[in-house]
Write a protein that holds these residues in place. Sequence first.
Motif, PDB file in Angstrom:
ATOM      1  N   VAL A 167      -7.998 -83.816   3.793  1.00  0.00           N
ATOM      2  CA  VAL A 167      -9.066 -83.422   3.083  1.00  0.00           C
ATOM      3  C   VAL A 167      -8.327 -82.578   1.803  1.00  0.00           C
ATOM      4  N   SER A 168      -7.471 -82.171   1.985  1.00  0.00           N
ATOM      5  CA  SER A 168      -6.707 -81.510   0.459  1.00  0.00           C
ATOM      6  C   SER A 168      -6.261 -82.829  -0.444  1.00  0.00           C
ATOM      7  N   ALA A 169      -5.758 -83.719   0.080  1.00  0.00           N
ATOM      8  CA  ALA A 169      -5.289 -84.731  -0.676  1.00  0.00           C
ATOM      9  C   ALA A 169      -6.537 -85.630  -1.128  1.00  0.00           C
ATOM     10  N   SER A 170      -7.127 -85.676  -0.391  1.00  0.00           N
ATOM     11  CA  SER A 170      -8.858 -86.344  -1.018  1.00  0.00           C
ATOM     12  C   SER A 170      -9.450 -85.486  -1.986  1.00  0.00           C
ATOM     13  N   THR A 171      -9.569 -84.310  -1.940  1.00  0.00           N
ATOM     14  CA  THR A 171      -9.887 -83.351  -3.123  1.00  0.00           C
ATOM     15  C   THR A 171      -9.203 -83.432  -4.121  1.00  0.00           C
ATOM     16  N   GLU A 172      -7.780 -83.497  -4.085  1.00  0.00           N
ATOM     17  CA  GLU A 172      -6.805 -83.392  -5.330  1.00  0.00           C
ATOM     18  C   GLU A 172      -7.198 -84.703  -6.016  1.00  0.00           C
ATOM     19  N   ALA A 173      -7.263 -85.988  -5.473  1.00  0.00           N
ATOM     20  CA  ALA A 173      -7.518 -87.135  -6.020  1.00  0.00           C
ATOM     21  C   ALA A 173      -8.827 -87.245  -6.701  1.00  0.00           C
ATOM     22  N   GLN A 174     -10.143 -86.643  -5.996  1.00  0.00           N
ATOM     23  CA  GLN A 174     -11.153 -86.592  -6.575  1.00  0.00           C
ATOM     24  C   GLN A 174     -11.026 -85.717  -7.850  1.00  0.00           C
ATOM     25  N   MET A 175     -10.498 -84.741  -7.877  1.00  0.00           N
ATOM     26  CA  MET A 175     -10.111 -83.950  -9.100  1.00  0.00           C
ATOM     27  C   MET A 175      -9.564 -84.714 -10.304  1.00  0.00           C
ATOM     28  N   ARG A 176      -8.466 -85.338  -9.864  1.00  0.00           N
ATOM     29  CA  ARG A 176      -7.599 -86.140 -10.906  1.00  0.00           C
ATOM     30  C   ARG A 176      -8.481 -87.289 -11.414  1.00  0.00           C
ATOM     31  N   GLY A 177      -9.427 -87.767 -10.534  1.00  0.00           N
ATOM     32  CA  GLY A 177     -10.166 -88.769 -10.856  1.00  0.00           C
ATOM     33  C   GLY A 177     -11.412 -88.420 -12.095  1.00  0.00           C
ATOM     34  N   GLU A 178     -11.913 -87.132 -11.730  1.00  0.00           N
ATOM     35  CA  GLU A 178     -12.814 -86.591 -12.573  1.00  0.00           C
ATOM     36  C   GLU A 178     -12.178 -86.232 -14.083  1.00  0.00           C
ATOM     37  N   ALA A 179     -10.753 -85.659 -13.966  1.00  0.00           N
ATOM     38  CA  ALA A 179     -10.099 -85.148 -15.137  1.00  0.00           C
ATOM     39  C   ALA A 179      -9.861 -86.716 -15.976  1.00  0.00           C
ATOM     40  N   THR A 180      -9.714 -87.673 -15.435  1.00  0.00           N
ATOM     41  CA  THR A 180      -9.417 -89.049 -16.184  1.00  0.00           C
ATOM     42  C   THR A 180     -10.510 -89.698 -16.675  1.00  0.00           C
ATOM     43  N   TYR A 181     -11.610 -89.488 -15.922  1.00  0.00           N
ATOM     44  CA  TYR A 181     -13.170 -89.964 -16.223  1.00  0.00           C
ATOM     45  C   TYR A 181     -13.430 -89.044 -17.534  1.00  0.00           C
ATOM     46  N   LEU A 182     -13.374 -87.634 -17.221  1.00  0.00           N
ATOM     47  CA  LEU A 182     -13.745 -86.780 -18.701  1.00  0.00           C
ATOM     48  C   LEU A 182     -12.821 -87.142 -19.789  1.00  0.00           C
ATOM     49  N   ALA A 183     -11.254 -87.491 -19.872  1.00  0.00           N
ATOM     50  CA  ALA A 183     -10.684 -87.984 -21.008  1.00  0.00           C
ATOM     51  C   ALA A 183     -11.208 -89.221 -21.604  1.00  0.00           C
ATOM     52  N   ASP A 184     -11.276 -90.115 -20.671  1.00  0.00           N
ATOM     53  CA  ASP A 184     -11.911 -91.360 -21.071  1.00  0.00           C
ATOM     54  C   ASP A 184     -13.173 -91.194 -21.765  1.00  0.00           C
ATOM     55  N   GLN A 185     -14.206 -90.538 -21.216  1.00  0.00           N
ATOM     56  CA  GLN A 185     -15.237 -90.225 -21.904  1.00  0.00           C
ATOM     57  C   GLN A 185     -15.323 -89.773 -23.570  1.00  0.00           C
ATOM     58  N   LEU A 186     -14.346 -88.801 -23.616  1.00  0.00           N
ATOM     59  CA  LEU A 186     -14.167 -88.203 -24.937  1.00  0.00           C
ATOM     60  C   LEU A 186     -13.579 -89.231 -25.756  1.00  0.00           C
ATOM     61  N   ILE A 187     -12.553 -90.055 -25.279  1.00  0.00           N
ATOM     62  CA  ILE A 187     -12.009 -91.125 -26.148  1.00  0.00           C
ATOM     63  C   ILE A 187     -13.165 -92.018 -26.648  1.00  0.00           C
ATOM     64  N   GLY A 188     -13.964 -92.393 -25.626  1.00  0.00           N
ATOM     65  CA  GLY A 188     -15.184 -93.298 -25.999  1.00  0.00           C
ATOM     66  C   GLY A 188     -15.876 -92.751 -27.051  1.00  0.00           C
ATOM     67  N   GLN A 189     -16.154 -91.333 -26.918  1.00  0.00           N
ATOM     68  CA  GLN A 189     -17.075 -90.734 -28.002  1.00  0.00           C
ATOM     69  C   GLN A 189     -16.457 -90.772 -29.286  1.00  0.00           C
ATOM     70  N   MET A 190     -15.143 -90.548 -29.358  1.00  0.00           N
ATOM     71  CA  MET A 190     -14.408 -90.431 -30.541  1.00  0.00           C
ATOM     72  C   MET A 190     -14.237 -91.929 -31.259  1.00  0.00           C
ATOM     73  N   SER A 191     -14.194 -93.016 -30.293  1.00  0.00           N
ATOM     74  CA  SER A 191     -14.414 -94.361 -30.836  1.00  0.00           C
ATOM     75  C   SER A 191     -15.332 -94.556 -31.791  1.00  0.00           C
ATOM     76  N   VAL A 192     -16.676 -93.989 -31.368  1.00  0.00           N
ATOM     77  CA  VAL A 192     -17.856 -94.338 -31.920  1.00  0.00           C
ATOM     78  C   VAL A 192     -17.986 -93.525 -33.368  1.00  0.00           C
ATOM     79  N   ASP A 193     -17.333 -92.220 -33.043  1.00  0.00           N
ATOM     80  CA  ASP A 193     -17.164 -91.324 -34.351  1.00  0.00           C
ATOM     81  C   ASP A 193     -15.978 -91.210 -35.006  1.00  0.00           C
TER      82      ASP A 193
END
Length: 109
Positions: A15-41
């Motif tokens: 459960v701990s490893a799964s939660t950590e992987a979920q947070m790592r995935g969220e962090a990566t998604y958030l970073a990619d989201q901002l880079i996508g916004q910056m590409s448009v702007d």
Amino acid sequence: MLGILALIGLQGRMVSASTEAQMRGEATYLADQLIGQMSVDQGNLANYVTTSGSCSSANCTAWLTNVANTLPSGTATVTVNSTLVNVQVNWTPANSTQRTVQVSAAINF
């Protein structure tokens, strides 16, 4: 009895490893989201640079708020060097040390 206790311990670690992987995935998604916004702007890349945890772009400010709301103790740093963008997302899971995801991209005009 010992086998059951071992299984319970294993389940807790899973459960701990799964939660950590979920947070790592969220962090990566958030970073990619901002880079996508910056590409448009692209003309306003300098407005996304963070200084003392804030930035001058409204999109970036909203994104920083999203990072703080999505991840435990979530913070982020954005740097821009010409067209090279670096986004670092940090968070601290409960009873643990700070974790970091760093995503870099070249944004060309």
